[in-house]
Motif scaffolding. Structure first.
Motif, short mmCIF file in Angstrom:
data_model
loop_
_atom_site.label_atom_id
_atom_site.label_comp_id
_atom_site.label_asym_id
_atom_site.label_seq_id
_atom_site.Cartn_x
_atom_site.Cartn_y
_atom_site.Cartn_z
N ILE A 151 8.66 6.34 -4.74
CA ILE A 151 7.72 5.22 -4.87
C ILE A 151 8.32 3.93 -4.32
CG2 ILE A 151 6.50 3.75 -6.54
CD1 ILE A 151 6.26 6.29 -8.32
N VAL A 152 9.58 3.67 -4.66
CA VAL A 152 10.23 2.43 -4.21
C VAL A 152 10.50 2.48 -2.71
CG1 VAL A 152 12.35 1.06 -4.39
CG2 VAL A 152 11.23 1.90 -6.46
N LEU A 153 10.89 3.66 -2.21
CA LEU A 153 11.21 3.82 -0.80
C LEU A 153 9.97 3.71 0.09
CD1 LEU A 153 13.67 4.44 1.03
CD2 LEU A 153 13.09 6.87 0.81
N ASP B 115 13.80 -3.76 -2.88
CA ASP B 115 13.62 -2.32 -3.05
C ASP B 115 14.96 -1.59 -2.95
OD1 ASP B 115 10.87 -2.57 -3.36
OD2 ASP B 115 10.46 -2.35 -1.22
N GLY B 116 15.80 -2.04 -2.02
CA GLY B 116 17.11 -1.40 -1.87
C GLY B 116 17.96 -1.53 -3.11
N GLY B 117 17.82 -2.64 -3.85
CA GLY B 117 18.56 -2.80 -5.10
C GLY B 117 18.12 -1.80 -6.15
N PHE C 230 0.82 -1.20 0.00
CA PHE C 230 0.00 0.00 0.00
C PHE C 230 0.86 1.25 0.00
CE2 PHE C 230 -2.47 3.41 2.01
CZ PHE C 230 -3.58 3.42 1.17
N GLY C 231 2.04 1.18 0.64
CA GLY C 231 2.97 2.31 0.59
C GLY C 231 3.38 2.63 -0.83
N TYR D 113 1.73 1.80 -3.54
CA TYR D 113 0.54 2.23 -4.27
C TYR D 113 0.22 3.70 -3.99
CZ TYR D 113 -4.43 3.01 -5.12
OH TYR D 113 -5.63 3.55 -5.52
N TRP D 114 0.20 4.08 -2.73
CA TRP D 114 -0.24 5.42 -2.34
C TRP D 114 0.69 6.49 -2.91
CZ3 TRP D 114 1.42 9.03 1.71
CH2 TRP D 114 0.48 10.04 1.95
N VAL D 115 2.01 6.25 -2.79
CA VAL D 115 2.97 7.24 -3.30
C VAL D 115 2.96 7.25 -4.83
CG1 VAL D 115 5.41 7.93 -3.35
CG2 VAL D 115 4.38 7.11 -1.21
N ALA D 116 2.77 6.08 -5.45
CA ALA D 116 2.67 6.04 -6.92
C ALA D 116 1.49 6.88 -7.40
CB ALA D 116 2.52 4.59 -7.39
N ARG D 117 0.34 6.77 -6.73
CA ARG D 117 -0.82 7.58 -7.10
C ARG D 117 -0.53 9.07 -6.90
NH1 ARG D 117 -3.92 7.55 -9.83
NH2 ARG D 117 -5.78 8.23 -8.71
#
Length: 443
Positions: A97-99, A393-395, A21-22, A24-28
Motif C-alpha cells: 500500500i505504501v509503495l 513513504d520511504g520512511g 490514487f496508487g 487508494y487502489w492498492v489499499a482497496r
C-alpha cells in the motif's frame, strides 16, 4: 503570472492525485477501508459517499490531495470491520500500500513518455558546432558538422537524446565512445573523456564547457522592420548572412552579440540572395537599454536548424519510456548521493517557485514540452518519496523492514524520534529549496 500558477497547479496537483490514487487502489485491493479521498486540502466543499463508505471530497485548497485510511478499528468493532484496519494488515500488504504511491508516479512517467514516443516529436538533429580549442570534445577530435550516430553503441535519434546520454556521463565523469558522421558522410568513432561536473545552476552549460554544442546554421533575415537601419542598408527578408566584417557568420547568437557590440560602427555583411553573394554595408543604431548602449539593425534574425521527427511503434515506445524513466530516476539518486558527498552543488535543490517557473515556461513552449516536464516531475516525486526519511513513504517502508527483521514493529519511542528527525530533515530541505528558488529569482 496567472498562466504560470495555473500550469503549476495542474502539473503538481495531478501528480499528487495520481500518487494518492496508487495508495487508494492498492489499499482497496488489500481490503483496507478508505475513509476519504480528497482532491485538495482544507475545508470540504463537495462530498459524496460511495457504497464502500469512502467519502470522495473536493476541498477548498485545490493543490494536490490525500487518502485517509482507517488505521485502527474502534473499540468493540465487529471482526469484519477490525480486519479492514490498515494496522491490522500483515506487513507485506502494508508495504504494498505504501509503495504504491511512488510506483504510480513512475508508471505515470512511463505512460507519458510512451504517448510522446507514439505521437512523435520534432527535435534538432545531433549536429555539432566546432568545439573550442582545449576542450574534451576538441581533444577527442570532434569537429564542426559532425552528426552523432551513437553513444557507447546505443543509437542516437536526436540532439535531445544525445544531450541526455552525455549529461548522464558528465554527472560523474568518465570515458564514452561517440560514433559520428562527418559532413563528407564518413563515419568515425571518437573517445570522449569527460571530467566530472558539479552541475552548478546558473553556471555555464556543462556540455558547452566540454566543447559539445549544437551547431547553429547561418543566420537568416526573417523580417525587416520598417524604418530600421537594416531596411536603409538594403537587407531583405530571406537574406542568409554568411559573413560579418570578413569573419564567417556560422552562429546566430554570435552575430547578434557582434551587432549589439557594434553600436554606431560601420559593418560589412556578406549575404546570399537568390543564389548570388551580395555585400551590404550597415551601421547598427545605438540605443540605450538598461543603462547600456547596444547596437540594433532593425531586422529579425533566425536560423533553420535541421530537425528530425522521432517516433516509434508501441512496443519500442513502451521500452524506451521505461528505460528513460529508470535512467532518470537512477540519475536523480546519483545526483543526491554526490550532493551528500559534496561533489555536486546543493544549489541544484529546487523548490516550488522553480517548479512553477518551469511549468509555466514549458506550457508556453507547447504541449509536448509540458507533458515531458510533468513526466520528469512525476519521476522526481516518486524518487523523493522513496527516500528512507521518516514522514515520507520511504520512511514507513524502512519501519516495515525493521519489523520484518525484528519480528515486531519498532518501539514507539524509536518511531517518535524518527518522526521528529524526519520532520527536521524535510524542513531543512524545504528551507534550502526556497532559499535557492529566491536566489535564482533575484539574481
Amino acid at each position: 503570472m496567472l498562466f504560470t500558477l495555473l500550469a503549476f497547479a495542474i502539473a503538481l496537483g495531478s501528480l499528487i492525485i495520481f500518487h494518492e490514487f496508487g495508495h487508494y487502489w492498492v489499499a482497496r485491493l488489500c481490503g483496507v477501508r478508505v475513509l476519504r479521498f480528497s482532491l485538495g486540502f482544507g475545508r470540504v466543499v463537495l462530498r459524496r459517499i460511495d457504497k464502500h463508505g469512502t467519502e470522495w471530497a473536493i476541498s477548498a485548497l485545490p493543490l494536490g490531495g490525500y487518502v485517509k485510511m482507517q488505521d485502527d478499528a474502534p473499540p468493540g468493532a465487529p471482526a469484519a470491520e477490525a480486519a479492514g484496519a490498515f494496522n491490522a494488515q500483515p506487513v507485506g500488504k502494508r508495504i504494498a500500500i505504501v509503495l504504491a504511491g511512488p510506483v504510480f508516479n513512475l508508471l505515470l512517467a512511463v505512460l507519458l513518455y510512451t504517448g510522446l514516443n507514439l505521437a512523435g516529436t520534432e527535435e534538432p538533429q545531433a549536429i555539432l558546432a566546432q568545439p573550442a580549442a582545449g576542450t574534451p570534445a576538441a581533444q577527442a577530435g570532434l569537429a564542426q558538422g559532425d552528426r552523432i550516430l551513437s553513444i557507447d553503441g546505443q543509437e542516437v535519434a536526436s540532439w535531445t537524446d544525445a544531450r541526455w546520454r552525455l549529461l548522464d556521463v558528465l554527472s560523474t565523469g568518465g570515458r564514452v565512445r561517440v560514433e559520428v558522421a562527418a559532413p563528407s558522410g564518413a563515419a568515425h568513432e571518437r573517445e570522449l573523456v569527460l571530467p566530472p561536473n558539479d552541475m552548478a545552476p546558473g553556471g555555464e552549460d556543462p556540455l558547452a564547457a566540454a566543447g559539445i554544442r549544437l551547431a547553429q546554421p547561418r543566420p537568416v533575415v526573417r523580417s525587416v522592420i520598417e524604418g530600421g537601419e537594416g531596411q536603409a542598408a538594403g537587407l531583405r527578408q530571406g537574406d542568409r548572412i554568411v559573413a560579418a566584417d570578413g569573419q564567417p557568420a556560422t552562429d546566430t547568437g554570435e552575430l547578434v552579440r557582434l551587432i549589439r557590440e557594434s553600436a554606431g560602427r560601420h559593418m560589412s555583411l556578406s549575404v546570399q540572395r537568390e543564389g548570388a553573394l551580395v555585400t551590404v554595408g550597415v551601421t547598427p543604431r545605438a540605443e540605450k537599454v538598461d543603462g547600456r548602449e547596444i547596437g540594433r539593425l532593425g531586422v529579425q534574425l533566425g536560423a533553420d536548424i535541421p530537425r528530425v521527427t522521432v517516433s516509434y511503434g508501441l512496443g519500442e515506445s513502451l521500452q524506451r519510456a521505461a528505460a528513460r524513466t529508470w535512467d532518470t530516476a537512477w540519475f536523480s539518486l546519483r545526483m543526491m548521493g554526490r550532493m551528500v558527498l559534496g561533489e555536486v552543488s546543493w544549489r541544484n535543490v529546487s523548490g516550488p517557485v522553480t517548479i512553477a517557473d518551469y511549468a509555466g515556461q514549458t506550457a508556453r513552449i507547447g504541449i509536448v514540452a509540458y507533458i515531458a516536464y510533468i513526466a520528469l516531475i512525476s519521476i522526481s516525486l516518486g524518487v523523493l518519496n522513496l527516500l528512507p526519511i521518516p514522514m515520507l513513504d520511504g520512511g514507513h517502508l524502512l519501519y516495515y523492514l525493521v519489523e520484518i527483521v525484528r519480528g515486531s514493529p519498532p518501539p514507539e519511542r524509536w518511531i517518535g524520534i524518527g518522526q521528529r528527525a524526519g520532520l527536521g530533515i524535510l524542513v531543512a530541505l524545504m528551507g534550502l529549496a526556497l532559499f535557492n528558488d529566491f536566489t535564482r529569482l533575484f539574481t
